[in-house]
Design a protein around this motif. Structure first.
Motif, PDB file in Angstrom:
ATOM      1  N   SER A 102      46.056  39.987  38.372  1.00 38.94           N
ATOM      2  CA  SER A 102      46.311  38.743  37.638  1.00 38.94           C
ATOM      3  C   SER A 102      46.156  37.537  38.543  1.00 38.94           C
ATOM      4  O   SER A 102      45.567  36.519  38.153  1.00 38.94           O
ATOM      5  CB  SER A 102      47.715  38.763  37.029  1.00 38.94           C
ATOM      6  OG  SER A 102      47.859  39.836  36.124  1.00 38.94           O
ATOM      7  N   TYR A 103      46.674  37.643  39.756  1.00 39.45           N
ATOM      8  CA  TYR A 103      46.600  36.511  40.691  1.00 39.45           C
ATOM      9  C   TYR A 103      45.142  36.200  41.037  1.00 39.45           C
ATOM     10  O   TYR A 103      44.699  35.056  40.954  1.00 39.45           O
ATOM     11  CB  TYR A 103      47.395  36.832  41.957  1.00 39.45           C
ATOM     12  CG  TYR A 103      47.735  35.599  42.778  1.00 39.45           C
ATOM     13  CD1 TYR A 103      49.000  35.023  42.691  1.00 39.45           C
ATOM     14  CD2 TYR A 103      46.802  35.002  43.619  1.00 39.45           C
ATOM     15  CE1 TYR A 103      49.329  33.891  43.423  1.00 39.45           C
ATOM     16  CE2 TYR A 103      47.110  33.870  44.348  1.00 39.45           C
ATOM     17  CZ  TYR A 103      48.381  33.317  44.245  1.00 39.45           C
ATOM     18  OH  TYR A 103      48.691  32.186  44.967  1.00 39.45           O
ATOM     19  N   VAL A 104      44.412  37.221  41.417  1.00 40.56           N
ATOM     20  CA  VAL A 104      43.013  37.016  41.809  1.00 40.56           C
ATOM     21  C   VAL A 104      42.194  36.505  40.622  1.00 40.56           C
ATOM     22  O   VAL A 104      41.395  35.571  40.760  1.00 40.56           O
ATOM     23  CB  VAL A 104      42.413  38.317  42.384  1.00 40.56           C
ATOM     24  CG1 VAL A 104      40.909  38.158  42.623  1.00 40.56           C
ATOM     25  CG2 VAL A 104      43.114  38.707  43.676  1.00 40.56           C
ATOM     26  N   ASP A 105      42.391  37.104  39.451  1.00 42.09           N
ATOM     27  CA  ASP A 105      41.624  36.694  38.271  1.00 42.09           C
ATOM     28  C   ASP A 105      41.877  35.232  37.913  1.00 42.09           C
ATOM     29  O   ASP A 105      40.953  34.523  37.516  1.00 42.09           O
ATOM     30  CB  ASP A 105      41.960  37.586  37.075  1.00 42.09           C
ATOM     31  CG  ASP A 105      41.269  38.942  37.153  1.00 42.09           C
ATOM     32  OD1 ASP A 105      40.279  39.055  37.915  1.00 42.09           O
ATOM     33  OD2 ASP A 105      41.714  39.874  36.461  1.00 42.09           O
ATOM     34  N   CYS A 106      43.121  34.773  38.035  1.00 41.51           N
ATOM     35  CA  CYS A 106      43.425  33.373  37.714  1.00 41.51           C
ATOM     36  C   CYS A 106      42.710  32.422  38.660  1.00 41.51           C
ATOM     37  O   CYS A 106      42.174  31.405  38.233  1.00 41.51           O
ATOM     38  CB  CYS A 106      44.930  33.131  37.760  1.00 41.51           C
ATOM     39  SG  CYS A 106      45.787  33.727  36.300  1.00 41.51           S
ATOM     40  N   GLN A 172      40.945  33.287  47.556  1.00 39.36           N
ATOM     41  CA  GLN A 172      39.966  32.281  47.968  1.00 39.36           C
ATOM     42  C   GLN A 172      38.726  32.940  48.567  1.00 39.36           C
ATOM     43  O   GLN A 172      37.601  32.461  48.370  1.00 39.36           O
ATOM     44  CB  GLN A 172      40.590  31.295  48.949  1.00 39.36           C
ATOM     45  CG  GLN A 172      41.666  30.414  48.345  1.00 39.36           C
ATOM     46  CD  GLN A 172      41.207  29.685  47.087  1.00 39.36           C
ATOM     47  OE1 GLN A 172      40.067  29.249  46.975  1.00 39.36           O
ATOM     48  NE2 GLN A 172      42.100  29.562  46.123  1.00 39.36           N
ATOM     49  N   ALA A 173      38.922  34.034  49.289  1.00 40.86           N
ATOM     50  CA  ALA A 173      37.772  34.758  49.842  1.00 40.86           C
ATOM     51  C   ALA A 173      36.902  35.319  48.725  1.00 40.86           C
ATOM     52  O   ALA A 173      35.667  35.296  48.808  1.00 40.86           O
ATOM     53  CB  ALA A 173      38.245  35.874  50.770  1.00 40.86           C
ATOM     54  N   ALA A 174      37.544  35.797  47.671  1.00 39.76           N
ATOM     55  CA  ALA A 174      36.785  36.294  46.516  1.00 39.76           C
ATOM     56  C   ALA A 174      36.087  35.155  45.792  1.00 39.76           C
ATOM     57  O   ALA A 174      34.931  35.276  45.365  1.00 39.76           O
ATOM     58  CB  ALA A 174      37.707  37.048  45.563  1.00 39.76           C
ATOM     59  N   MET A 180      34.227  40.927  47.539  1.00 44.55           N
ATOM     60  CA  MET A 180      34.131  41.175  46.101  1.00 44.55           C
ATOM     61  C   MET A 180      35.523  41.045  45.471  1.00 44.55           C
ATOM     62  O   MET A 180      36.529  41.388  46.108  1.00 44.55           O
ATOM     63  CB  MET A 180      33.579  42.573  45.839  1.00 44.55           C
ATOM     64  CG  MET A 180      32.155  42.770  46.336  1.00 44.55           C
ATOM     65  SD  MET A 180      30.988  41.656  45.498  1.00 44.55           S
ATOM     66  CE  MET A 180      31.062  42.325  43.827  1.00 44.55           C
ATOM     67  N   PRO A 181      35.596  40.577  44.229  1.00 41.78           N
ATOM     68  CA  PRO A 181      36.902  40.468  43.570  1.00 41.78           C
ATOM     69  C   PRO A 181      37.695  41.767  43.570  1.00 41.78           C
ATOM     70  O   PRO A 181      38.912  41.750  43.782  1.00 41.78           O
ATOM     71  CB  PRO A 181      36.526  40.035  42.149  1.00 41.78           C
ATOM     72  CG  PRO A 181      35.239  39.300  42.306  1.00 41.78           C
ATOM     73  CD  PRO A 181      34.506  40.027  43.405  1.00 41.78           C
ATOM     74  N   GLU A 182      37.013  42.889  43.343  1.00 42.49           N
ATOM     75  CA  GLU A 182      37.733  44.163  43.309  1.00 42.49           C
ATOM     76  C   GLU A 182      38.305  44.519  44.676  1.00 42.49           C
ATOM     77  O   GLU A 182      39.362  45.153  44.766  1.00 42.49           O
ATOM     78  CB  GLU A 182      36.810  45.283  42.803  1.00 42.49           C
ATOM     79  CG  GLU A 182      36.409  45.125  41.345  1.00 42.49           C
ATOM     80  CD  GLU A 182      37.598  44.877  40.427  1.00 42.49           C
ATOM     81  OE1 GLU A 182      38.623  45.595  40.567  1.00 42.49           O
ATOM     82  OE2 GLU A 182      37.513  43.982  39.562  1.00 42.49           O
ATOM     83  N   ALA A 184      39.401  42.269  46.823  1.00 41.61           N
ATOM     84  CA  ALA A 184      40.575  41.400  46.952  1.00 41.61           C
ATOM     85  C   ALA A 184      41.764  41.987  46.192  1.00 41.61           C
ATOM     86  O   ALA A 184      42.889  42.032  46.709  1.00 41.61           O
ATOM     87  CB  ALA A 184      40.254  39.998  46.442  1.00 41.61           C
ATOM     88  N   LYS A 185      41.519  42.439  44.984  1.00 36.80           N
ATOM     89  CA  LYS A 185      42.600  43.003  44.162  1.00 36.80           C
ATOM     90  C   LYS A 185      43.163  44.275  44.791  1.00 36.80           C
ATOM     91  O   LYS A 185      44.386  44.463  44.857  1.00 36.80           O
ATOM     92  CB  LYS A 185      42.072  43.299  42.751  1.00 36.80           C
ATOM     93  CG  LYS A 185      41.673  42.072  41.976  1.00 36.80           C
ATOM     94  CD  LYS A 185      41.035  42.462  40.642  1.00 36.80           C
ATOM     95  CE  LYS A 185      40.431  41.264  39.943  1.00 36.80           C
ATOM     96  NZ  LYS A 185      39.788  41.641  38.658  1.00 36.80           N
ATOM     97  N   ALA A 186      42.282  45.150  45.250  1.00 40.00           N
ATOM     98  CA  ALA A 186      42.739  46.419  45.837  1.00 40.00           C
ATOM     99  C   ALA A 186      43.544  46.176  47.110  1.00 40.00           C
ATOM    100  O   ALA A 186      44.598  46.792  47.313  1.00 40.00           O
ATOM    101  CB  ALA A 186      41.540  47.317  46.127  1.00 40.00           C
ATOM    102  N   GLU A 187      43.056  45.269  47.956  1.00 40.30           N
ATOM    103  CA  GLU A 187      43.761  44.990  49.218  1.00 40.30           C
ATOM    104  C   GLU A 187      45.119  44.351  48.951  1.00 40.30           C
ATOM    105  O   GLU A 187      46.124  44.706  49.577  1.00 40.30           O
ATOM    106  CB  GLU A 187      42.911  44.078  50.102  1.00 40.30           C
ATOM    107  CG  GLU A 187      43.474  43.856  51.493  1.00 40.30           C
ATOM    108  CD  GLU A 187      43.534  45.122  52.323  1.00 40.30           C
ATOM    109  OE1 GLU A 187      44.389  45.192  53.225  1.00 40.30           O
ATOM    110  OE2 GLU A 187      42.729  46.049  52.084  1.00 40.30           O
ATOM    111  N   LEU A 188      45.145  43.396  48.008  1.00 43.49           N
ATOM    112  CA  LEU A 188      46.413  42.739  47.699  1.00 43.49           C
ATOM    113  C   LEU A 188      47.403  43.724  47.100  1.00 43.49           C
ATOM    114  O   LEU A 188      48.598  43.704  47.430  1.00 43.49           O
ATOM    115  CB  LEU A 188      46.175  41.566  46.740  1.00 43.49           C
ATOM    116  CG  LEU A 188      47.408  40.771  46.329  1.00 43.49           C
ATOM    117  CD1 LEU A 188      48.188  40.270  47.543  1.00 43.49           C
ATOM    118  CD2 LEU A 188      47.010  39.590  45.422  1.00 43.49           C
TER     119      LEU A 188
END
Length: 200
Positions: A102-106, A172-174, A180-182, A184-188
């Motif tokens: 949710s955070y990354v997508d926003c 921000q990196a994504a 890649m967005p995925e 970022a989400k997986a790492e977070l």
């Protein structure tokens, strides 16, 4: 390139709330297409096709406008997280995945707009306080969500600030296509689970 006016049809009289929504939407458009520095109250009035006093009545100052944009982003971010949590599973993995995605997508939804808004926020003590208030609200939301998995002591404030810093950096990196967005989400999600699990 000049943006054409985007005013609603003149025959339609908008309520104050509708007018505010319209002006916020146009503001995001100006930031997206011209950059944050181009967003001034006179420019907003021009693009929105309204008289300058209308814009000043809603926002007062440019800082007031930037604060409204940050609030708008935060409200949407909160709504996305709440909706995802409502249908998520019960495990720590489920909750961490929802928070991270949710955070990354926003942030990705706003693309390049949010870094400019955040940079402008950092230049004003008043706006910096607004930003911090929303950060604290997000931390409290995460504290409530993750409390059942954090053991008796719970998760300390330092851990939540570290989580928030990681969320911002990865998002921000994504957004800038460095990862890649995925990714970022997986790492977070892994960071959230690791920090929560340390407290158990």
């Amino acid at each position: 390139m000049a943006l054409p006016p985007a005013a609603p049809p003149k025959r339609i009289r908008l309520s104050r709330a509708e007018r505010l929504r319209h002006l916020i939407d146009i503001s995001w458009r100006v930031v997206r297409e011209e950059g944050t520095d181009a967003l001034t109250l006179p420019r907003l009035a021009q693009v929105a096709g309204v008289a300058k006093p209308v814009v000043y009545d809603h926002f007062g100052t440019r800082n007031g406008l930037l604060a409204k944009l940050y609030q708008d982003f935060d409200l949407r971010q909160t709504a996305v997280i709440d909706a995802a949590l409502a249908v998520s599973g019960p495990t720590l993995t489920d909750k961490a995945t929802v928070i991270a995605a949710s955070y990354v997508d926003c942030v990705l939804t706003q693309g390049r707009e949010m870094p400019g808004i955040l940079s402008a926020l950092a230049g004003s003590p008043e706006l910096e306080r607004i930003k911090k208030d929303y950060q604290l609200a997000f931390i409290e939301k995460c504290r409530e969500i993750l409390a059942p998995f954090a053991g008796g002591r719970g998760m300390g404030n330092a851990g939540f600030w570290a989580m928030l810093g990681a969320a911002d950096a990865l998002s921000q990196a994504a957004a800038s296509a460095d990862i890649m967005p995925e990714e970022a989400k997986a790492e977070l999600s892994e960071i959230i689970m690791s920090m929560t699990g340390r407290q158990s």
